[in-house]
Design an enzyme around this catalytic site. Structure first.
Site, short mmCIF file in Angstrom:
data_model
loop_
_atom_site.label_atom_id
_atom_site.label_comp_id
_atom_site.label_asym_id
_atom_site.label_seq_id
_atom_site.Cartn_x
_atom_site.Cartn_y
_atom_site.Cartn_z
N ASP A 50 36.71 95.97 -125.28
CA ASP A 50 37.77 95.68 -124.31
C ASP A 50 39.01 96.54 -124.56
O ASP A 50 39.96 96.49 -123.78
CB ASP A 50 38.09 94.18 -124.26
N SER A 51 38.98 97.38 -125.62
CA SER A 51 40.06 98.37 -125.77
C SER A 51 40.07 99.33 -124.59
O SER A 51 41.04 100.05 -124.38
CB SER A 51 39.92 99.15 -127.09
N ASP A 89 31.67 93.68 -125.38
CA ASP A 89 32.75 92.76 -125.73
C ASP A 89 32.92 91.71 -124.65
O ASP A 89 32.94 92.03 -123.45
CB ASP A 89 34.08 93.56 -125.76
N LYS A 119 29.86 90.86 -128.34
CA LYS A 119 30.80 90.69 -129.46
C LYS A 119 31.88 89.71 -129.04
O LYS A 119 32.36 89.77 -127.90
CB LYS A 119 31.43 92.04 -129.84
N GLU A 121 35.60 87.83 -130.53
CA GLU A 121 36.65 87.86 -131.54
C GLU A 121 36.97 86.44 -131.99
O GLU A 121 37.01 85.53 -131.16
CB GLU A 121 37.93 88.49 -130.96
N GLU A 188 38.47 94.16 -138.83
CA GLU A 188 39.49 95.09 -138.34
C GLU A 188 40.82 94.89 -139.06
O GLU A 188 41.34 93.76 -139.14
CB GLU A 188 39.70 94.92 -136.82
#
Ligand code: KIV
Length: 287
Positions: A50-51, A89, A119, A121, A188
């Site tokens: 999602d970056s 993501d 993925k 978070e 991260e």
């Protein structure tokens, strides 16, 4: 390094690599050409991260990214990748309300977006969510430490786990996510010693980004590593090329050459025979 064959990798290949003492490579791509480049380079995993909200869509963080935007990019990336594992993501808000929301968005990412796995978070508070998605049949990569979806809670893009207590919480998070059935975990922006210790404690592979060399693998965002993002450069993002500079130079040269009559030349133009041109002049003179 270049991809050897078109054999599609699976999550089991990642564990095999770690068992052989080899490193795992994961790179974030955002669209068809970037995914083609990454897939052909031989990396193991393409992260549909999602970056992309920042590198491709111009948001100032990943917070506004929607599930529909992720699917749009995932479709383009999955058309390009034939070898790497595609990690999709789930963005903020796609798995936070309920397990059924998490499962249905994970299913969308796989069925519509073409991802192989998803993925999410978050630490141990998301272990039950990860387990629900795994139990529904979709492998989950976890992501702890600096979790950019929660920058407001974390107070910005900051290194995590620096105190004894915060480091111990990261260990607890990692163990809970492994117990929930996650097949790998992104670490991260955490101290290298903490990341190394987590890597030693876990059976599943760790993939670091700003977590030092002790992880089982490394992740970088393609736009950071080739210099295609000029807003800011995280300390951990090594720049291997200056594509921004190259493209800027090309755009300057294009304008200079057009001004100076150096572009376009004969080889960039299309011709008409003398005979056809004479007929053409004749036809327009009669109008
Ligand atoms: O979105 C992304 O690219 C990521 C990596 C930074 C791990 O989540």
């Amino acid at each position: 390094m270049s991809g050897d064959t078109q054999k599609k990798l699976t999550i089991f290949d990642l564990q095999d690599k770690v068992d052989r003492g080899e490193k795992i490579f994961q790179v974030t791509a955002v669209d068809f050409p970037s995914a083609q480049l990454v897939d052909r380079s031989g990396v193991d995993c393409i992260l549909i991260g999602d970056s992309l909200g920042m590198t491709a869509l111009g948001y100032s963080s990943t917070v506004p990214v929607t599930m529909d935007e992720m699917i749009h990019h995932a479709k383009a990336i999955s058309r390009a990748a034939s070898r790497s594992i595609l990690v999709g993501d789930l963005p903020l808000g796609a798995y936070h309300s309920s397990h059924s929301e998490a499962i249905s968005n994970a299913m969308r990412m796989v069925k519509e977006g073409g991802a192989d796995v998803v993925k999410i978070e978050g630490g141990e508070e998301f272990a039950a969510t990860a387990k629900a998605v795994v139990d529904a049949g979709i492998p989950v990569m976890a992501h702890i430490g600096l979790t950019p979806q929660l920058i407001s809670k974390l107070g910005g893009f900051r290194v995590q786990g620096k105190s004894a207590e915060a480091g111990a919480q990261l260990v607890a998070d990692a163990l809970a996510l492994e117990a929930a059935g996650c097949f790998a975990i992104v670490l991260e922006a955490i101290p290298d010693r903490v990341a190394t210790l987590i890597t030693e404690k876990l059976r599943i592979p760790t993939i670091g980004i700003g977590a030092g060399p002790g992880c089982d693998g490394q992740n970088l965002v393609l736009h950071d590593m080739v210099g295609l993002f000029d807003r800011f450069a995280p300390k951990f993002a090594k720049k291997y090329a200056d594509c921004w500079g190259l493209i800027t130079k090309a755009l300057d040269e294009f304008q200079d050459e057009v001004k100076n009559g150096q572009f376009p030349m004969k080889e960039h133009s299309f011709s008409m025979s003398d005979e056809d041109y004479a007929a053409f002049l004749d036809s327009i003179s009669k109008k």
